[in-house]
Design a protein around this motif. Structure first.
Motif, PDB file in Angstrom:
ATOM      1  N   GLU A  67      36.970  42.987  36.871  1.00 38.04           N
ATOM      2  CA  GLU A  67      38.221  42.236  36.721  1.00 38.04           C
ATOM      3  C   GLU A  67      39.023  42.242  38.019  1.00 38.04           C
ATOM      4  OE1 GLU A  67      39.258  40.392  34.249  1.00 38.04           O
ATOM      5  OE2 GLU A  67      37.701  40.925  32.796  1.00 38.04           O
ATOM      6  N   LEU A  70      37.279  40.015  40.600  1.00 39.08           N
ATOM      7  CA  LEU A  70      37.465  38.614  40.223  1.00 39.08           C
ATOM      8  C   LEU A  70      38.866  38.131  40.588  1.00 39.08           C
ATOM      9  CD1 LEU A  70      36.603  35.994  38.879  1.00 39.08           C
ATOM     10  CD2 LEU A  70      37.302  36.979  36.692  1.00 39.08           C
ATOM     11  N   SER A  74      38.984  35.121  43.237  1.00 37.88           N
ATOM     12  CA  SER A  74      39.386  33.828  42.684  1.00 37.88           C
ATOM     13  C   SER A  74      40.706  33.349  43.280  1.00 37.88           C
ATOM     14  CB  SER A  74      39.513  33.911  41.162  1.00 37.88           C
ATOM     15  OG  SER A  74      40.585  34.769  40.810  1.00 37.88           O
ATOM     16  N   LEU A 103      35.052  32.463  43.841  1.00 40.85           N
ATOM     17  CA  LEU A 103      34.990  32.498  42.378  1.00 40.85           C
ATOM     18  C   LEU A 103      36.166  31.783  41.740  1.00 40.85           C
ATOM     19  CD1 LEU A 103      33.790  36.165  41.801  1.00 40.85           C
ATOM     20  CD2 LEU A 103      32.432  34.080  41.846  1.00 40.85           C
ATOM     21  N   PRO A 112      38.618  31.357  35.931  1.00 37.95           N
ATOM     22  CA  PRO A 112      37.383  32.129  35.776  1.00 37.95           C
ATOM     23  C   PRO A 112      37.615  33.428  35.000  1.00 37.95           C
ATOM     24  CG  PRO A 112      38.172  32.237  38.031  1.00 37.95           C
ATOM     25  CD  PRO A 112      39.050  31.267  37.319  1.00 37.95           C
ATOM     26  N   VAL A 114      35.403  37.103  33.386  1.00 34.77           N
ATOM     27  CA  VAL A 114      34.194  37.913  33.407  1.00 34.77           C
ATOM     28  C   VAL A 114      33.488  37.685  32.074  1.00 34.77           C
ATOM     29  CG1 VAL A 114      33.243  40.244  33.514  1.00 34.77           C
ATOM     30  CG2 VAL A 114      35.202  39.637  34.918  1.00 34.77           C
ATOM     31  N   CYS A 117      29.355  42.111  31.996  1.00 33.49           N
ATOM     32  CA  CYS A 117      29.317  43.098  33.069  1.00 33.49           C
ATOM     33  C   CYS A 117      28.480  44.280  32.612  1.00 33.49           C
ATOM     34  CB  CYS A 117      30.729  43.548  33.429  1.00 33.49           C
ATOM     35  SG  CYS A 117      30.764  44.690  34.828  1.00 33.49           S
ATOM     36  N   ILE A 133      30.318  35.519  36.053  1.00 33.70           N
ATOM     37  CA  ILE A 133      31.669  34.964  36.055  1.00 33.70           C
ATOM     38  C   ILE A 133      31.575  33.508  35.616  1.00 33.70           C
ATOM     39  CG2 ILE A 133      33.732  34.573  37.439  1.00 33.70           C
ATOM     40  CD1 ILE A 133      32.839  37.524  37.335  1.00 33.70           C
ATOM     41  N   SER A 135      33.501  29.829  34.736  1.00 34.52           N
ATOM     42  CA  SER A 135      34.658  28.962  34.910  1.00 34.52           C
ATOM     43  C   SER A 135      34.254  27.594  34.364  1.00 34.52           C
ATOM     44  CB  SER A 135      35.045  28.874  36.383  1.00 34.52           C
ATOM     45  OG  SER A 135      36.097  27.954  36.536  1.00 34.52           O
ATOM     46  N   MET A 142      27.998  38.058  40.464  1.00 33.76           N
ATOM     47  CA  MET A 142      28.658  38.963  41.388  1.00 33.76           C
ATOM     48  C   MET A 142      28.030  40.344  41.205  1.00 33.76           C
ATOM     49  SD  MET A 142      32.708  40.021  41.711  1.00 33.76           S
ATOM     50  CE  MET A 142      32.877  40.506  40.009  1.00 33.76           C
TER      51      MET A 142
END
Length: 171
Positions: A67, A70, A74, A103, A112, A114, A117, A133, A135, A142
């Motif tokens: 998180e 990201l 992003s 991202l 976007p 997650v 994971c 990830i 979107s 990643m």
């Protein structure tokens, strides 16, 4: 006869007892909030319906870092937000990757998130993890490595996006 109950802020005990104990206690209870509102029949008190955070539930470190990474990659957070959470070249990798927001949401797509994971522990104090990830309809990969320091805190040691590792020569 005076009872030893709490009084509302700004009200003295003598003002409450001047009305009489039964009436004074009921008035003080209404002001303080120890009684139920009129018409309420359930036994719950104030704050009984609030969600309680359970301290025994701890997320794996790879979920937290996915998180965090990201948010930086992003464009939602600046790179320096990860300064204390990285070691080695990981911060330099983020500095090179973040300006392009690799991202980030494409035009007309959702923010976007997650999607998944997972992590693998090759040895004690190390987690190698990957995250997908999403979107909108676009899904990116990643990968990152976490290392646990002597202070027992996890820090990111390497980051890769979409299989392309950023090195010093690429910058």
């Amino acid at each position: 006869m005076t009872t030893s109950t709490r009084t509302a802020p700004g009200r003295s005990a003598s003002a409450r007892t001047a009305r009489g104990t039964a009436e004074g206690d009921a008035a003080a209870a209404r002001v303080i909030g120890t009684r139920r509102p009129p018409g309420r029949r359930d036994p719950r008190g104030p704050g009984a319906g609030r969600a309680v955070r359970r301290p025994d539930v701890v997320l794996p470190p790879q979920d937290l870092f996915a998180e965090r990474l990201l948010a930086v990659l992003s464009g939602a957070r600046p790179v320096h937000w990860m300064l204390g959470w990285t070691v080695g070249e990981a911060y330099e990798q983020l500095v090179r990757l973040a300006p392009g927001a690799p991202l980030g949401a494409a035009a007309g797509h959702r923010r976007p998130v997650v999607r998944r994971c997972r992590g693998f522990r090759p040895c004690s104090g190390v987690v190698e993890a990957y995250a997908s990830i999403a979107s909108g309809a676009r899904v990116r990969a990643m990968a990152f490595r976490l290392e646990q320091g002597a202070d027992r805190r996890w820090r990111c040691a390497a980051v890769e996006i979409g299989g392309a590792r950023v090195t010093r020569d690429d910058a």
